[in-house]
Design a protein around this motif. Structure first.
Motif, PDB file in Angstrom:
ATOM      1  N   PHE A  98     -35.344   5.197  27.471  1.00 54.39           N
ATOM      2  CA  PHE A  98     -35.589   3.969  26.840  1.00 54.39           C
ATOM      3  C   PHE A  98     -34.457   3.773  25.452  1.00 54.39           C
ATOM      4  O   PHE A  98     -33.728   3.110  25.356  1.00 54.39           O
ATOM      5  CB  PHE A  98     -36.740   3.799  26.308  1.00 54.39           C
ATOM      6  N   SER A  99     -34.369   4.824  24.716  1.00 55.10           N
ATOM      7  CA  SER A  99     -33.494   4.950  23.504  1.00 55.10           C
ATOM      8  C   SER A  99     -31.870   4.734  23.897  1.00 55.10           C
ATOM      9  O   SER A  99     -31.215   4.090  23.613  1.00 55.10           O
ATOM     10  CB  SER A  99     -33.746   6.117  22.833  1.00 55.10           C
ATOM     11  N   ARG A 100     -31.563   5.594  25.181  1.00 53.06           N
ATOM     12  CA  ARG A 100     -30.389   5.395  25.679  1.00 53.06           C
ATOM     13  C   ARG A 100     -30.232   3.982  26.114  1.00 53.06           C
ATOM     14  O   ARG A 100     -29.076   3.583  26.035  1.00 53.06           O
ATOM     15  CB  ARG A 100     -30.167   6.456  26.794  1.00 53.06           C
ATOM     16  N   SER A 101     -31.180   3.450  26.812  1.00 52.77           N
ATOM     17  CA  SER A 101     -30.858   2.268  27.415  1.00 52.77           C
ATOM     18  C   SER A 101     -30.568   1.220  26.243  1.00 52.77           C
ATOM     19  O   SER A 101     -29.752   0.425  26.620  1.00 52.77           O
ATOM     20  CB  SER A 101     -31.770   1.967  28.467  1.00 52.77           C
ATOM     21  N   LEU A 102     -31.512   1.364  25.224  1.00 47.83           N
ATOM     22  CA  LEU A 102     -31.461   0.294  24.316  1.00 47.83           C
ATOM     23  C   LEU A 102     -30.084   0.313  23.699  1.00 47.83           C
ATOM     24  O   LEU A 102     -29.355  -0.437  23.156  1.00 47.83           O
ATOM     25  CB  LEU A 102     -32.565   0.623  23.408  1.00 47.83           C
ATOM     26  N   GLY A 103     -29.623   1.738  23.609  1.00 43.11           N
ATOM     27  CA  GLY A 103     -28.204   1.720  22.662  1.00 43.11           C
ATOM     28  C   GLY A 103     -27.182   1.222  23.599  1.00 43.11           C
ATOM     29  O   GLY A 103     -26.050   0.646  22.960  1.00 43.11           O
ATOM     30  N   GLN A 104     -27.187   1.597  24.707  1.00 40.84           N
ATOM     31  CA  GLN A 104     -26.330   0.805  25.887  1.00 40.84           C
ATOM     32  C   GLN A 104     -26.337  -0.781  25.641  1.00 40.84           C
ATOM     33  O   GLN A 104     -25.088  -1.518  25.515  1.00 40.84           O
ATOM     34  CB  GLN A 104     -26.355   1.407  27.043  1.00 40.84           C
ATOM     35  N   LEU A 105     -27.415  -1.411  25.644  1.00 41.98           N
ATOM     36  CA  LEU A 105     -27.668  -2.824  25.507  1.00 41.98           C
ATOM     37  C   LEU A 105     -27.147  -3.267  24.123  1.00 41.98           C
ATOM     38  O   LEU A 105     -26.494  -4.347  24.365  1.00 41.98           O
ATOM     39  CB  LEU A 105     -29.112  -3.097  25.660  1.00 41.98           C
ATOM     40  N   LEU A 106     -27.357  -2.571  23.126  1.00 41.45           N
ATOM     41  CA  LEU A 106     -26.883  -2.907  21.787  1.00 41.45           C
ATOM     42  C   LEU A 106     -25.256  -2.862  21.888  1.00 41.45           C
ATOM     43  O   LEU A 106     -24.781  -3.802  21.385  1.00 41.45           O
ATOM     44  CB  LEU A 106     -27.459  -2.107  20.679  1.00 41.45           C
TER      45      LEU A 106
END
Length: 138
Positions: A98-106
């Motif tokens: 989740f943290s990786r995906s959120l970082g990519q989204l940001l």
């Protein structure tokens, strides 16, 4: 308030929600609530751009090409953005994933928002924004 000011405010609100989400994580009701609010903010923002910003830009000869390019990009980007929110809405994801995906989204959002605020919104303000002059009196 000008349309572009509203859109910029929505960008800022979205950043706040996503930063809070990054801080609290997805586990627990607080994280899921932040995710839900961020999705709502994203959908509202996209709807406002689709209903007011892009049509005005597409209708003006000086901005129609720019508008078509941005609309085309958003047609590709929107499903991916919404897929992120939909993938994590139940809150049972691996925290690291989740943290990786959120970082990519940001990262994607910051790039897109920067381009909108530096290119698209100034073009709207220069060519499409109503002048705000009061109607003439008879």
């Amino acid at each position: 308030m000008r349309l572009t000011d509203i859109l910029r405010d929505q960008h800022a609100q979205l950043y706040v929600l996503l930063d809070e989400l990054q801080g609290v994580g997805l586990a627990g009701p607080e994280g899921r609530e932040r995710l839900r609010k961020a999705r709502q903010a994203m959908v509202a923002h996209l709807a406002l751009e689709d209903s007011r910003l892009y049509p005005a830009l597409q209708a003006h000869p000086s901005t129609s090409t720019l508008a078509r390019r941005y609309v085309g990009e958003m047609q590709q980007l929107t499903p991916a953005l919404l897929a992120f929110f939909d993938a994590y809405h139940e809150g049972n994801a691996d925290p690291e994933a989740f943290s990786r995906s959120l970082g990519q989204l940001l990262a994607v959002l910051k790039q897109r928002i920067g381009r909108e605020e530096n290119q698209l919104y100034p073009a709207y303000e220069a060519h499409c924004e109503p002048t705000g002059l009061p109607p003439t009196q008879a």
